[in-house]
Enzyme design. Structure first.
Site, PDB file in Angstrom:
ATOM      1  N   THR B 227       0.873  -1.183   0.000  1.00 24.17           N
ATOM      2  CA  THR B 227       0.000   0.000   0.000  1.00 24.17           C
ATOM      3  C   THR B 227       0.908   1.231   0.000  1.00 24.17           C
ATOM      4  O   THR B 227       1.298   1.711  -1.050  1.00 24.17           O
ATOM      5  CB  THR B 227      -0.932   0.013   1.230  1.00 24.17           C
ATOM      6  OG1 THR B 227      -0.146  -0.073   2.413  1.00 24.17           O
ATOM      7  CG2 THR B 227      -1.935  -1.121   1.165  1.00 24.17           C
ATOM      8  N   LYS B 253       4.327  -6.852   4.401  1.00 25.69           N
ATOM      9  CA  LYS B 253       4.072  -5.453   4.043  1.00 25.69           C
ATOM     10  C   LYS B 253       3.738  -4.672   5.313  1.00 25.69           C
ATOM     11  O   LYS B 253       3.291  -5.254   6.307  1.00 25.69           O
ATOM     12  CB  LYS B 253       2.935  -5.344   3.032  1.00 25.69           C
ATOM     13  CG  LYS B 253       1.550  -5.679   3.543  1.00 25.69           C
ATOM     14  CD  LYS B 253       0.814  -4.554   4.237  1.00 25.69           C
ATOM     15  CE  LYS B 253       0.750  -3.296   3.394  1.00 25.69           C
ATOM     16  NZ  LYS B 253       0.151  -2.179   4.158  1.00 25.69           N
ATOM     17  N   THR B 279      -1.311  -1.552   7.708  1.00 25.79           N
ATOM     18  CA  THR B 279      -1.456  -2.775   8.474  1.00 25.79           C
ATOM     19  C   THR B 279      -0.188  -3.573   8.238  1.00 25.79           C
ATOM     20  O   THR B 279       0.542  -3.315   7.300  1.00 25.79           O
ATOM     21  CB  THR B 279      -2.669  -3.559   7.903  1.00 25.79           C
ATOM     22  OG1 THR B 279      -3.800  -3.313   8.706  1.00 25.79           O
ATOM     23  CG2 THR B 279      -2.422  -5.039   7.834  1.00 25.79           C
ATOM     24  N   GLU B 368       6.998   4.728   7.929  1.00 27.76           N
ATOM     25  CA  GLU B 368       6.599   6.022   7.378  1.00 27.76           C
ATOM     26  C   GLU B 368       7.476   7.134   7.949  1.00 27.76           C
ATOM     27  O   GLU B 368       7.534   7.331   9.158  1.00 27.76           O
ATOM     28  CB  GLU B 368       5.120   6.278   7.663  1.00 27.76           C
ATOM     29  CG  GLU B 368       4.215   5.400   6.813  1.00 27.76           C
ATOM     30  CD  GLU B 368       2.746   5.487   7.159  1.00 27.76           C
ATOM     31  OE1 GLU B 368       1.933   4.996   6.350  1.00 27.76           O
ATOM     32  OE2 GLU B 368       2.409   6.020   8.226  1.00 27.76           O
ATOM     33  N   ASN B 501       0.634  11.332   7.598  1.00 28.95           N
ATOM     34  CA  ASN B 501      -0.544  10.975   8.394  1.00 28.95           C
ATOM     35  C   ASN B 501      -1.467  12.123   8.779  1.00 28.95           C
ATOM     36  O   ASN B 501      -2.553  11.885   9.309  1.00 28.95           O
ATOM     37  CB  ASN B 501      -0.096  10.214   9.650  1.00 28.95           C
ATOM     38  CG  ASN B 501       0.469   8.852   9.288  1.00 28.95           C
ATOM     39  OD1 ASN B 501      -0.260   8.002   8.789  1.00 28.95           O
ATOM     40  ND2 ASN B 501       1.764   8.682   9.472  1.00 28.95           N
ATOM     41  N   SER B 506      -5.744  16.507   3.569  1.00 29.97           N
ATOM     42  CA  SER B 506      -6.178  17.893   3.808  1.00 29.97           C
ATOM     43  C   SER B 506      -6.345  18.649   2.496  1.00 29.97           C
ATOM     44  O   SER B 506      -5.642  18.371   1.548  1.00 29.97           O
ATOM     45  CB  SER B 506      -5.153  18.612   4.671  1.00 29.97           C
ATOM     46  OG  SER B 506      -4.887  17.829   5.812  1.00 29.97           O
TER      47      SER B 506
END
Lengths: 506, 506
Positions: B227, B253, B279, B368, B501, B506
């Site tokens: 993802t 992943k 996830t 991330e 995140n 936005s």
């Protein structure tokens, strides 16, 4: 590098630490202008009788800092629109021995002043008259943690110095019992207190001509607590107790490393070390007459619903301390004190709890990098411990705090975080019963329920975003599995937080 | 807005989500270039016998997305230097029923595929021959969580479709017992699976001409898991078991919402809802012959020392799942399977644990916003649970992760965080005994002890900063209070994490 930044960053938090403020954080600070909105004046009539305070600039941070520190920008004095050097040492004195209570961090690595103050209250609790103290010495700039045996010696020297220089005062307790001193320290860690500077200042602070009770003196004392805080946190109020006016004043500080979990006086753990920064400190003084053991019970109850329900970044400091003094000077002639069986006790707890909540919310308002103020209530829980435990986990969720920062209606992150809490807490959560709502605290926009009894509700995301665009946000999590409630207060997670905590020393 | 960003952000994580990448994150990505360093090819000789895979682009994200999605940049295919649409649906098939084991998130709010896969393994475990399955269906782009009863129906339809279309294959199990299918789903949440797209693709994926076992087919299958991952996470190895060569291949992943705490098959909780993303998923296949119950014991032990010891951001997903299949095709004629009493069992657990650690570290590498890879060992602890619990708290400390990001030798934050862990854990920590060291994992620079038996060591901070400037950092916390060890892997906290995140929607 640092000095060149000060002029530019002197209007934002952390100027003293000279971190590079990006346009983002400058905009945020400008937009929020916290000092102007939250640094409220107090009324002289709300100041409790029989307390005097003094404060001074001892140059503590400068004395221990490897780099030169400009006192005009030390901590965030610039943000308080005051060009005097920010005070960093203060003394709060009760003209008579005051009943004393305290709550302290349960962190295993406690700072020296925490260990010593905790011991003073423990010893007092074992005496007939209970814990009574005369004064509290506060310093910012050096937390006196990670200082081993040296730190313990310095702390005890401070206590003796204050007691020695306060002794001659007419009106102050002459019996050693009531003359104890508690300590509150915050600031840079891993370096001992600069004792020469402190020894030089204590006689000055203890001088009867310096000790005063006017609003400006209390405001300067509140400024002495500040480290990375952008405004002094000072509140005062008058309320009725047994039909009589009593007064309460409170100061606290904190902006980062905020996720307190404090308990009453406990057998102290060994002192240890760390190179920390920031802490939550609070001092509350009242001229109500409350028996020391009852005062401790009241503080424990108030803290469990206030200071122990706030989080900025989920980290618990080694110095977190709240001190409560009650000197009974609202009616000096009376010698009766409120105890737990008194009809006024519950009223006192209610007033104290509301006051502690007001003070603790100021810390969240001033959270490092915070642009949002979030109130979260977990309702209909099987127990307060479960509700508190689930919220205590949620408020540390980076994903949830980022979503709030981004005004992103990503409410599933609430469930993911709550659902991932300790099994001893989640075993009482029935996923099929849970409801979640966003509510406008001001009432203007009402609220939106996004999850009803475990099923997602088809809602217009724009409705939620309207609520999230406000500075103040409220979330309600209904477990429908009991009658207990808990409310927690936290803030969002922003780039400025990273800047403050990652970059300023780079 | 999104499409205009794609060209610009197509070389950084999250292109599919179209978040605005700042110069900072572009620099970081460029500097680290994770895809080139971690997307390793596998050797055909390491691929276990008796497994075939297929994958395709079903357009799942596009089908459920309110905004148009460019398949060329869907997820991070750009980062894999591949201009084909990134596959988002894959099938892994064992040519004979394979012993199966799994670990699943203990999150209270489990996604439908987690509930169904968990149930398949539970049912199997209650049978004489234990849990055996034929295939695993994987999709990315839609997590099929927060989908209530619809999600459960869709999941079961997928299972039936796969079983129906695999049935005619010669060589595949004809008895219904061994023909079960497990499911792995990840992606956007709160919307049902696009069943038309999936129903159209399953017959294609089940086609014997499409199912292959070559390295490229496995690599495309690994890409189907991705993802926000910036590279496909695929590894394979050959090792000796009972003097014979056996092979093991693994895909996983994950990049955000990573703090797994998984258990073996358990009585399922109610399905509930959330609007989550990201996830941890893992699939491991081996041609070793292992009895199902022993396989589950081996996986539980391996996961407790690998996937359950990583954290990117401290949040636990509702979809975390690791599946392990063992089909015994390394020696098809033999019918003996390794059980817990077998002399080869410990060797298998050791190989599996090492393999799971390699796979789980890839997730932390791809965390991330991550620029640092941190290994933390808690040694000489009274129990593994205490060591794991203390580290599990430390790796969620924003202050610690910010200090690592800022290459700031602020080691006291380690103590503050560990010291603030649950009292059931810290009661066994003697602050006066604890030592803390920074170590260079490469060995080049050696290490620096900053705390020795609770006392700070006078060290040259420049020495620590040298260690912190490296991408890989190791911290050792010695409790000197037992013989148990635990090692945890985590990353730093950067502005890019906030961007990913908070800002992308936005």
């Amino acid at each position: 590098m640092i000095s060149s930044l000060l002029s530019r960053s002197s209007f934002v938090r952390g100027a003293a630490r000279g971190f590079t403020s990006s346009a983002v954080s400058l905009d945020a600070s400008a937009k929020l202008n916290k000092p102007a909105r939250f640094a409220q004046p107090i009324s002289a009539s709300d100041i409790p009788k029989g307390f005097v305070v003094s404060s001074t600039y001892a140059g503590i941070k400068a004395a221990i800092s490897p780099k030169p520190v400009d006192p005009n920008t030390s901590a965030s004095s610039a943000a308080t629109s005051n060009t005097n050097p920010k005070p960093d040492l203060a003394l709060i004195v009760s003209t008579v021995p005051a009943a004393a209570a305290g709550t302290f961090t349960r962190n295993v690595f406690k700072a020296a002043p925490v260990v010593v103050s905790n011991q003073v209250l423990l010893d007092g609790a074992n005496k007939e008259e209970g814990a009574r103290v005369q004064s509290v010495l506060v310093n910012s700039g050096c937390a006196n943690a990670v200082t081993g045996t040296q730190g313990m010696q310095d702390t005890k020297s401070c206590v003796e110095l204050v007691k020695k220089h306060l002794a001659p005062h007419p009106g102050l307790a002459q019996n050693s019992e009531g003359r104890e001193t508690l300590l509150l320290s915050t600031g840079v860690i891993g370096v001992p207190l600069p004792m020469p500077a402190i020894k030089r200042c204590i006689p000055h602070l203890s001088n009867g001509m310096i000790l005063r009770s006017d609003p400006e003196s209390w405001r300067e004392t509140a400024r002495a607590f500040m480290t990375t805080d952008t405004f002094p946190k000072l509140r005062a109020k008058t309320f009725k107790l047994g039909g009589q006016d009593v007064r309460m004043i409170g100061i606290d500080k904190g902006a980062g490393m905020i996720h307190p979990a404090m308990t009453g006086p406990a057998v102290p753990a060994a002192v240890s070390s760390g190179q920390l920064h920031a802490t939550m400190l609070g001092l509350i003084a009242t001229d109500a007459a409350v028996q020391p053991k009852a005062l401790q019970v009241a503080l424990n109850r108030a803290v469990s619903r206030s200071f122990n329900c706030i989080s900025v970044d989920g980290d618990m400091s080694t110095n977190d301390t709240i001190i409560l003094l009650a000197n009974g000077q609202s009616s000096p002639t009376s010698h009766s004190e409120i105890d737990e069986s008194s009809p006024d006790f519950e009223a006192f707890v209610t007033e104290l709890t509301a006051f502690c909540q007001e003070l603790s919310k100021l810390i969240v308002r001033d959270g490092e990098g915070a642009e949002k103020f979030v109130e979260i209530t977990c309702t209909n829980a099987p127990s307060y411990a479960v509700a508190h435990g689930l919220l205590s986990r949620l408020v540390t969720s980076m994903l949830f705090k980022c979503a709030i920062h981004g005004q992103d209606a990503n409410w599933g992150r609430i469930l993911a975080s709550v659902g991932g809490a300790d099994p001893t807490l989640t075993k009482d959560v029935d996923a099929g019963k849970v409801s979640v709502s966003f509510v406008d605290p001001s009432g203007e926009l009402g609220g939106v329920t996004v999850l009803q009894d475990g099923n997602p509700v088809k809602v217009d995301e724009a409705e939620i975003v309207k609520l999230l665009k406000k500075e103040d946000i409220k979330v309600v999590i209904d477990l429908k599995n009991g009658q207990e409630d808990c409310t927690y207060w936290t803030c969002d997670l922003s780039r400025e937080y990273i800047e403050i905590n990652a970059d300023y020393r780079s």
